[in-house]
Design a protein around this motif. Structure first.
Motif, short mmCIF file in Angstrom:
data_model
loop_
_atom_site.label_atom_id
_atom_site.label_comp_id
_atom_site.label_asym_id
_atom_site.label_seq_id
_atom_site.Cartn_x
_atom_site.Cartn_y
_atom_site.Cartn_z
N PRO A 248 -3.16 3.20 0.80
CA PRO A 248 -2.78 3.36 2.21
C PRO A 248 -2.32 4.80 2.48
O PRO A 248 -2.27 5.62 1.56
N ASP A 249 -1.99 5.09 3.74
CA ASP A 249 -1.41 6.40 4.08
C ASP A 249 0.11 6.35 4.05
O ASP A 249 0.77 7.37 3.85
N ILE A 250 0.64 5.16 4.32
CA ILE A 250 2.10 4.97 4.35
C ILE A 250 2.40 3.64 3.66
O ILE A 250 1.67 2.66 3.85
N ILE A 251 3.47 3.61 2.89
CA ILE A 251 3.87 2.36 2.22
C ILE A 251 5.36 2.13 2.48
O ILE A 251 6.15 3.08 2.48
N CYS A 252 5.71 0.87 2.74
CA CYS A 252 7.10 0.48 3.02
C CYS A 252 7.61 -0.40 1.90
O CYS A 252 6.93 -1.35 1.50
N LEU A 253 8.81 -0.10 1.43
CA LEU A 253 9.43 -0.87 0.35
C LEU A 253 10.84 -1.28 0.76
O LEU A 253 11.47 -0.62 1.57
N ALA A 254 11.31 -2.35 0.17
CA ALA A 254 12.74 -2.70 0.28
C ALA A 254 13.01 -3.77 -0.78
O ALA A 254 13.00 -3.45 -1.97
N LYS A 255 13.22 -4.99 -0.34
CA LYS A 255 13.56 -6.13 -1.20
C LYS A 255 13.93 -5.80 -2.65
O LYS A 255 15.08 -5.59 -2.96
N ALA A 256 12.97 -5.75 -3.57
CA ALA A 256 13.30 -5.67 -5.00
C ALA A 256 13.71 -4.26 -5.44
O ALA A 256 14.20 -4.08 -6.56
N LEU A 257 13.50 -3.27 -4.58
CA LEU A 257 13.66 -1.87 -5.02
C LEU A 257 15.03 -1.61 -5.64
O LEU A 257 15.13 -0.93 -6.66
N GLY A 258 16.09 -2.14 -5.04
CA GLY A 258 17.43 -1.87 -5.55
C GLY A 258 17.97 -2.93 -6.48
O GLY A 258 19.16 -2.90 -6.82
N GLY A 259 17.13 -3.90 -6.89
CA GLY A 259 17.57 -4.95 -7.81
C GLY A 259 18.71 -5.79 -7.25
O GLY A 259 19.46 -6.42 -8.01
N GLY A 260 18.88 -5.81 -5.94
CA GLY A 260 19.96 -6.57 -5.31
C GLY A 260 20.89 -5.69 -4.49
O GLY A 260 21.70 -6.19 -3.70
N THR A 261 20.81 -4.37 -4.65
CA THR A 261 21.54 -3.47 -3.76
C THR A 261 20.61 -3.13 -2.59
O THR A 261 19.39 -3.10 -2.76
N PRO A 262 21.18 -2.92 -1.39
CA PRO A 262 20.32 -2.75 -0.21
C PRO A 262 19.75 -1.34 -0.09
O PRO A 262 20.45 -0.40 0.24
N ILE A 263 18.46 -1.24 -0.38
CA ILE A 263 17.76 0.05 -0.20
C ILE A 263 16.34 -0.23 0.28
O ILE A 263 15.69 -1.15 -0.21
N GLY A 264 15.90 0.56 1.25
CA GLY A 264 14.51 0.53 1.70
C GLY A 264 13.95 1.93 1.57
O GLY A 264 14.69 2.91 1.49
N ALA A 265 12.62 2.01 1.55
CA ALA A 265 11.98 3.32 1.46
C ALA A 265 10.67 3.29 2.22
O ALA A 265 9.97 2.27 2.23
N MET A 266 10.36 4.41 2.86
CA MET A 266 9.06 4.59 3.51
C MET A 266 8.48 5.85 2.89
O MET A 266 9.14 6.89 2.88
N MET A 267 7.27 5.73 2.34
CA MET A 267 6.69 6.85 1.60
C MET A 267 5.30 7.15 2.15
O MET A 267 4.59 6.26 2.59
N ALA A 268 4.94 8.44 2.10
CA ALA A 268 3.63 8.85 2.60
C ALA A 268 3.24 10.18 1.97
O ALA A 268 4.00 10.77 1.19
N THR A 269 2.05 10.63 2.34
CA THR A 269 1.56 11.92 1.84
C THR A 269 2.23 13.06 2.59
O THR A 269 2.77 12.89 3.68
N GLU A 270 2.10 14.25 2.00
CA GLU A 270 2.60 15.47 2.62
C GLU A 270 2.04 15.62 4.05
O GLU A 270 2.78 15.91 5.00
N GLN A 271 0.75 15.40 4.18
CA GLN A 271 0.09 15.62 5.47
C GLN A 271 0.65 14.69 6.55
O GLN A 271 0.92 15.12 7.67
N VAL A 272 0.83 13.41 6.21
CA VAL A 272 1.35 12.47 7.21
C VAL A 272 2.78 12.83 7.58
O VAL A 272 3.17 12.76 8.76
N PHE A 273 3.56 13.28 6.60
CA PHE A 273 4.95 13.63 6.88
C PHE A 273 5.07 14.90 7.74
O PHE A 273 6.16 15.22 8.22
N GLU A 274 3.97 15.61 7.93
CA GLU A 274 4.02 16.76 8.84
C GLU A 274 4.36 16.34 10.27
O GLU A 274 4.74 17.16 11.10
#
Ligand SMILES: *Cc1c(COP(=O)(O)O)cnc(C)c1O
Length: 402
Positions: A248-274
């Motif tokens: 994909p161009d963008i991926i969204c994470l949360a749930k398992a990422l922090g092993g039970g601590t609340p963290i989400g992340a949105m990740m993408a390429t350099e170009q999209v983040f422009e």
């Protein structure tokens, strides 16, 4: 203990948001893949805080990481860097297609960030202000904030909260023609879960995701994978897109990422983040050193303990066991899933079976109203899966005899 369990439950029911209906027990502690309530009852946990607790409970390395981090720094805000945050951004980017990371606190926030980034990218980088439409799938689930419920293609989550946000359209999941009919010059992004979670554990067909990639490329739309549930090892690869071979161009994470601590992340390429410049988006808590340290520990444990292979093998074992049960219990209509994200469709009986599982010491939940959902910790063993299948079998016997 000052108050009895019954006293606590009735106080809880007086104070709690009426949007929740928690089980009639009070959980007290956990160890490995087992939970214990205040009365000392033991439960084998195949719901894992809704696909969150990937390392189970009281995991020695995770507990140590959180405790030692708490002694140093909990939070500093994004006015400052911490080594924990930078190490986690590196770890996530080194393991994926992404170049940059935005941290937040939940799945809904990750999706909000993704949709904001996609619209800004079209306006600012691609120079196409007319491209603002976001196409999502029916039976999808993307969270509970206004943008995320608008993206969620299930009317029951909209009811009473209208109007939804403008600029959204809904297509049929696993039906490329349906998406093709909605995607055009006005489309900023297509949002999809590689395996629909809340909608009933429905894996995308590989050709569907491949087709979405082509469709997005053809029309200059961004492809957003909501991997809030599928990400971080759940489906047997670190991210589900890797198992499908569709990036994909963008991926969204949360749930398992922090092993039970609340963290989400949105990740993408350099170009999209422009699309974003200083001040475009922010989160006060996002990426604080406590949750980043926990997430780093999760990623390291997934590598060191070979939890991706475990998710694939234990997932196969669980699906085989469910298929065998389906031969004896025709109430099981279908068995689906990838890795340790497994569903057993049971029609209207699903709710009774899931409640009876609890009586038998097995915690699961339902998805889509008609499907039993199994999303255990990734550290689950062969014996745990056998034990869960035999507790489920007893639950099926009880519900059949009723
Ligand atoms: C759970 C979930 C969300 C929402 O996450 P929250 O942390 O509750 O906001 C979004 N998308 C998917 C696919 C989910 O499974």
């Amino acid at each position: 203990m000052s108050r009895t369990t019954d006293e606590l439950l009735s106080a809880g029911d007086r104070r709690n948001s009426p949007s929740y209906a928690p089980a009639r027990m009070i959980l007290d502690h956990g160890e490995g893949v087992r939970l214990y309530d205040r009365e000392g009852n033991e439960y084998l946990d195949f719901v894992a805080g809704i696909a969150v607790n990937c390392l189970g409970y009281n995991h020695p390395r995770l507990t140590e990481a959180i405790c030692s981090q708490a002694e140093r720094l909990l939070h500093v805000s994004n006015l400052f860097y911490t080594a924990e945050q930078i190490d986690l951004m590196d770890a996530l980017c080194e393991r994926s297609f992404a170049d940059r990371v935005f941290f937040c606190n939940s799945g809904a926030e990750a999706n909000e960030a993704a949709m904001k980034l996609a619209r800004r990218y079209q306006k600012v980088v691609a120079g196409k202000p007319e491209k603002f439409q976001i196409v999502t799938m029916k039976k999808s689930f993307h969270g509970r904030t206004m943008g995320a419920i608008t993206a969620t293609g299930q009317p029951k989550y909209h009811a009473g909260f209208e109007p939804m946000l403008p600029g959204f359209d809904y297509a049929e999941f696993n039906n490329l023609e349906s998406v093709a009919a909605k995607v055009g010059e006005q489309t900023a992004a297509v949002v999809v879960e590689p395996v629909q979670g809340e909608g009933g554990i429905r894996p995308a067909e590989p050709a569907f995701l491949e087709g979405l990639r082509e469709l997005c490329d053809e029309h200059g739309a961004l492809l957003i994978f909501d991997e809030v549930q599928t990400g971080v090892g759940r489906t047997g690869t670190l991210f589900a897109y890797q198992g499908y071979g569709v990036t994909p161009d963008i991926i969204c994470l949360a749930k398992a990422l922090g092993g039970g601590t609340p963290i989400g992340a949105m990740m993408a390429t350099e170009q999209v983040f422009e699309g974003w410049t200083k001040g475009s988006h922010a989160s006060t808590f996002g990426g604080n050193p406590l949750v980043c340290r926990a997430a780093l520990t999760v990623l390291e444990e997934i590598d060191d303990q070979e939890l991706l292979a475990n998710a694939r093998e234990r997932g196969d074992q669980l699906r085989r066991g469910l298929v065998a049960l389906a031969e004896r219990f025709p109430v099981i209509l279908d068995v689906r899933g990838r890795g340790l994200m497994v569903g057993a469709e049971c029609g209207e009986a699903a709710r009774d079976i899931y409640l009876e599982c609890r009586n038998q010491g097995l915690l699961i939940n339902t998805a889509g109203g008609d499907t039993l959902r199994f999303v255990p910790p990734l550290i689950i063993t062969e014996d745990d899966v056998e034990e869960a299948l035999s507790r489920l079998e007893r639950a099926l016997e009880v519900s059949q005899s009723e």
